[in-house]
Design an enzyme around this catalytic site. Structure first.
Site, short mmCIF file in Angstrom:
data_model
loop_
_atom_site.label_atom_id
_atom_site.label_comp_id
_atom_site.label_asym_id
_atom_site.label_seq_id
_atom_site.Cartn_x
_atom_site.Cartn_y
_atom_site.Cartn_z
N SER A 286 5.25 12.54 -4.31
CA SER A 286 3.82 12.58 -4.58
C SER A 286 3.11 13.29 -3.42
CB SER A 286 3.31 11.14 -4.73
OG SER A 286 1.91 11.11 -4.74
N VAL A 287 2.24 14.26 -3.79
CA VAL A 287 1.59 15.09 -2.77
C VAL A 287 0.07 14.97 -2.78
CG1 VAL A 287 3.49 16.75 -2.59
CG2 VAL A 287 1.74 17.08 -4.35
N ASN B 197 -5.47 -10.18 -3.61
CA ASN B 197 -5.16 -9.60 -2.30
C ASN B 197 -4.68 -8.16 -2.47
OD1 ASN B 197 -2.84 -10.58 -3.60
ND2 ASN B 197 -1.83 -11.30 -1.76
N ALA B 198 -4.14 -7.85 -3.66
CA ALA B 198 -3.67 -6.50 -3.94
C ALA B 198 -4.85 -5.55 -4.14
CB ALA B 198 -2.80 -6.51 -5.20
N GLY B 199 -4.65 -4.30 -3.78
CA GLY B 199 -5.62 -3.25 -4.06
C GLY B 199 -4.84 -2.00 -4.41
N HIS B 200 -4.85 -1.64 -5.69
CA HIS B 200 -4.06 -0.50 -6.15
C HIS B 200 -5.00 0.63 -6.56
CE1 HIS B 200 -0.55 -3.46 -7.20
NE2 HIS B 200 -0.85 -3.42 -5.92
N THR B 201 -4.90 1.75 -5.86
CA THR B 201 -5.83 2.86 -6.07
C THR B 201 -5.25 3.91 -7.00
OG1 THR B 201 -6.31 2.55 -3.73
CG2 THR B 201 -7.36 4.43 -4.81
N ALA C 20 -7.52 -0.83 0.67
CA ALA C 20 -8.22 -0.77 -0.61
C ALA C 20 -8.91 -2.09 -0.94
CB ALA C 20 -7.24 -0.39 -1.72
N ASP D 216 0.81 -1.23 0.00
CA ASP D 216 0.00 0.00 0.00
C ASP D 216 0.84 1.28 0.00
OD1 ASP D 216 -2.25 -1.64 0.10
OD2 ASP D 216 -2.29 -1.63 2.29
N GLN E 218 1.90 -5.98 -3.25
CA GLN E 218 2.37 -6.09 -1.86
C GLN E 218 3.68 -5.31 -1.69
OE1 GLN E 218 1.36 -9.46 -3.39
NE2 GLN E 218 -0.60 -8.59 -2.86
N LYS F 5 1.77 2.23 -5.02
CA LYS F 5 2.33 1.67 -6.27
C LYS F 5 1.40 1.93 -7.45
CE LYS F 5 2.40 -2.39 -4.34
NZ LYS F 5 1.98 -2.03 -2.97
N THR G 94 2.93 -12.49 2.70
CA THR G 94 2.07 -13.11 1.71
C THR G 94 2.82 -14.30 1.13
OG1 THR G 94 0.58 -12.70 -0.15
CG2 THR G 94 2.74 -11.61 -0.24
P1 GDP Z 1 -0.83 0.36 -3.51
O1 GDP Z 1 -1.42 -0.91 -3.04
O2 GDP Z 1 0.65 0.44 -3.27
O3 GDP Z 1 -1.18 0.69 -4.93
O4 GDP Z 1 -1.46 1.50 -2.60
P2 GDP Z 1 -3.01 1.66 -2.18
O5 GDP Z 1 -3.78 2.17 -3.34
O6 GDP Z 1 -3.50 0.44 -1.52
O7 GDP Z 1 -2.87 2.74 -1.03
C1 GDP Z 1 -2.28 3.97 -1.25
C2 GDP Z 1 -3.29 5.07 -0.91
O8 GDP Z 1 -2.64 6.31 -0.92
C3 GDP Z 1 -4.42 5.18 -1.93
O9 GDP Z 1 -5.58 5.60 -1.28
C4 GDP Z 1 -3.91 6.26 -2.88
O10 GDP Z 1 -4.96 6.94 -3.54
C5 GDP Z 1 -3.24 7.15 -1.91
N1 GDP Z 1 -2.12 7.96 -2.41
C6 GDP Z 1 -1.09 7.59 -3.19
N2 GDP Z 1 -0.19 8.59 -3.26
C7 GDP Z 1 -0.69 9.59 -2.50
C8 GDP Z 1 -0.19 10.87 -2.13
O11 GDP Z 1 0.89 11.29 -2.49
N3 GDP Z 1 -0.98 11.61 -1.28
C9 GDP Z 1 -2.19 11.18 -0.85
N4 GDP Z 1 -2.90 11.98 -0.06
N5 GDP Z 1 -2.66 9.97 -1.16
C10 GDP Z 1 -1.91 9.19 -1.96
P1 IMO Z 2 -0.98 -4.16 -2.26
O1 IMO Z 2 -0.53 -4.71 -3.61
C1 IMO Z 2 -0.96 -4.56 2.03
C2 IMO Z 2 -1.06 -8.59 3.67
C3 IMO Z 2 -2.30 -9.00 4.45
C4 IMO Z 2 -1.67 -9.94 5.45
C5 IMO Z 2 -0.59 -10.64 4.63
C6 IMO Z 2 -1.02 -11.98 4.06
O2 IMO Z 2 -2.25 -3.42 -2.31
O3 IMO Z 2 0.14 -3.41 -1.64
P2 IMO Z 2 -2.60 -12.68 2.05
O4 IMO Z 2 -4.05 -12.42 1.82
O5 IMO Z 2 -1.71 -12.17 0.98
O6 IMO Z 2 -2.31 -14.11 2.38
O7 IMO Z 2 -2.25 -11.86 3.40
O8 IMO Z 2 -0.28 -9.75 3.57
N1 IMO Z 2 -1.31 -8.09 2.31
C7 IMO Z 2 -1.23 -6.80 1.96
N2 IMO Z 2 -1.00 -5.71 2.71
N3 IMO Z 2 -1.09 -4.44 0.70
C8 IMO Z 2 -1.29 -5.53 -0.06
O9 IMO Z 2 -1.28 -5.48 -1.41
C9 IMO Z 2 -1.41 -6.78 0.57
N4 IMO Z 2 -1.62 -8.04 0.13
C10 IMO Z 2 -1.55 -8.83 1.20
O10 IMO Z 2 -2.92 -7.90 5.06
O11 IMO Z 2 -1.04 -9.20 6.45
MG MG Z 3 -2.94 -1.58 -1.78
#
Ligand code: GDP
Ligand code: IMO
Ligand code: MG
Length: 423
Positions: free
Chosen positions: A412-413, A38-42, A298, A13, A224, A16, A239
């Site tokens: 990133s801001v 398991n990933a959540g990319h916003t 996410a 998180d 991850q 990415k 993971t």
């Molecule tokens: P990822 O799994 O690495 O793609 O990250 P996630 O999407 O799970 O979580 C990152 C969170 O930070 C999301 O809600 C993004 O929209 C947010 N985000 C990313 N870069 C920035 C930033 O520079 N500032 C703010 N305020 N939010 C950000």
């Molecule tokens: P992104 O790509 C953050 C964490 C889970 C748990 C551990 C094992 O969005 O960064 P799993 O379901 O993979 O067996 O869980 O890994 N986890 C993550 N934490 N971001 C993720 O993906 C994750 N994917 C798995 O919370 O601690």
């Molecule tokens: Mg994520």
């Protein structure tokens, strides 16, 4: 742009998805090579929010090829749902823009049920998984009993193999006192998804090599983060895939010497979702970020645990991944903090450590050693030019890059595409 691997330098998180979306402008192909839904990319594009789970974040830019590589574990029903969800939001997903590896392994309902049962059995020692069946699916892959995408699209073979797997897993589920599965129901749902996905299925290894021969620039989207890596993370609180740079090679079939650069993404502070060690965790910064409505997962919506930036962790990430460039996200999250702390080492009794101990009992003894930085106390979300960033913010971002041991390339801001500063 040359072939670039992008990895998370912390516990996932890191932002990415947002950085991939920015970098995709100069790439031709975006590849996911490990993990699953398991990933959540916003990603925010013009104020519209997209959350990607299996499909590479590159899908949001037209004319790019997105590839779900052999190293990913795919829940086909979920993937169909994700394609439909994107189309509803106006994003076209066609076999021209998305390829699915025929050798990617499949996630089945028994994997999710086993994931849940194992977590229940662990009680207070649970991992805090996303309950998406990721661990059991990779377990089957390594035990050589997994089913792959190429099985899914061959109905006769799929039926026989799935029947055997459900029979075996039902025995296990029954012994655990869990609900068992109905073969017909699972089979029908998976076959329907298989028909829908068939046009996307390719030999993605050959496809990627042909693209490289044509001069394509490839971006490898890590899922991850480094410390969730099955080998290099805080095992067993990890993971089940290699989230570090090497995973991009094995999970795509592109050789190491064809990779030109590794970009590490890290937040200006640290977060972790799920259980496991987190030395610089801090209730105050956690409360502050949650009160701002930030740092909720996410994928599962869980509140993420938050803490100060840990340079021991990111330095180790730079080492394991060979990080060249850094993208630091969420700098704006610290806009209001008066004094910012950074963990620069650990103390264990009278000893000082500058690396993360592998044994979790040793890691539990680690007390962070902090350095302090003055906060800039100015909003940064509207800044677009490095020269216009508050001086104290620049000094902080430079300092954490130097402590990490890689070059600061992007700050990133905000979550939007435009809220990105090239340093
Ligand atoms: P990822 O799994 O690495 O793609 O990250 P996630 O999407 O799970 O979580 C990152 C969170 O930070 C999301 O809600 C993004 O929209 C947010 N985000 C990313 N870069 C920035 C930033 O520079 N500032 C703010 N305020 N939010 C950000
Ligand atoms: P992104 O790509 C953050 C964490 C889970 C748990 C551990 C094992 O969005 O960064 P799993 O379901 O993979 O067996 O869980 O890994 N986890 C993550 N934490 N971001 C993720 O993906 C994750 N994917 C798995 O919370 O601690
Ligand atoms: Mg994520």
């Amino acid at each position: 742009m040359a072939n670039t691997i992008l990895v998370g330098a912390q516990w996932g998180d890191e932002g990415k998805g947002k950085i991939i979306d920015v970098l995709t402008e100069n790439a031709d192909v975006v590849v996911r090579s490990q993990g699953g839904n398991n990933a959540g990319h916003t990603v925010y594009v013009k104020g519209q929010k997209f959350v990607l789970h299996l499909i590479p974040s590159g899908i949001l830019r037209r004319g790019k090829l997105c590839v779900i590589g052999n190293g990913v574990v795919v829940d086909p029903i979920n993937l169909v749902g994700e394609i439909d969800g994107l189309e509803k939001l106006g994003v076209q997903v066609s076999p021209k823009s998305l390829s699915l590896s025929e050798t990617a392994h499949l996630v089945f309902p028994y994997h999710r049920l086993l994931d849940e049962q194992r977590e229940l059995a662990k009680g207070k020692n649970k991992i805090g998984t996303t309950k998406r069946g990721i661990g059991p699916a990779y377990g089957d892959k390594v035990a050589r009993v997994g089913l792959r995408v190429c099985d899914l699209i061959h109905p006769a073979r799929f039926e026989v193999k799935l029947h055997a797997r459900i029979a075996e897993n039902n025995k296990v589920l029954k012994a655990l006192g869990a609900k068992t599965l109905n073969f017909r129901e699972v089979h029908a749902a998976y076959r329907k998804a298989g028909d829908r996905l068939a046009p996307f299925v390719r030999n993605t290894v050959v496809q990627l090599h042909e693209a490289m021969q044509d001069g394509a620039a490839i971006l490898f989207e890590g899922a991850q983060g480094t410390f969730l890596d099955i080998d290099h993370g805080t095992y067993p609180f990890v993971t089940s895939s290699n989230t570090t740079a090497g995973g991009a090679c094995t999970g795509s079939g592109v050789a190491p010497h064809r990779m030109d650069k590794v970009v590490g993404v890290m937040k200006a502070y640290t977060t972790r979702v799920g259980e496991g060690p987190f030395p610089s965790e801090d209730a105050e910064i956690s409360d502050m970020l949650h009160a701002m409505g930030r740092e909720f997962g996410a994928t599962t919506g869980r509140a993420r645990r938050c803490g100060w930036f840990d340079a021991v962790v990111t330095r180790q990430a730079a080492m394991v991944n060979g990080i060249d460039d850094l993208a630091i996200t969420n700098a704006d999250g610290l806009d209001t903090v008066e004094t910012i702390r950074v963990c620069i080492g650990y103390k264990v009794g009278s000893r000082k450590l500058n690396y993360l101990p592998n044994d979790l009992e040793d890691l539990a003894q680690c007390v962070p050693i902090y350095a302090e930085f003055p906060g800039w106390r100015t909003p940064t979300h509207e800044v677009r030019d490095w020269k216009k960033m508050p001086a104290k913010c620049k000094a902080y971002l430079k300092a954490i890059s130097e402590l990490t041991g890689a070059k600061l390339a992007i700050a990133s801001v905000g979550p939007g595409r435009e809220q990105t500063i090239f340093v």
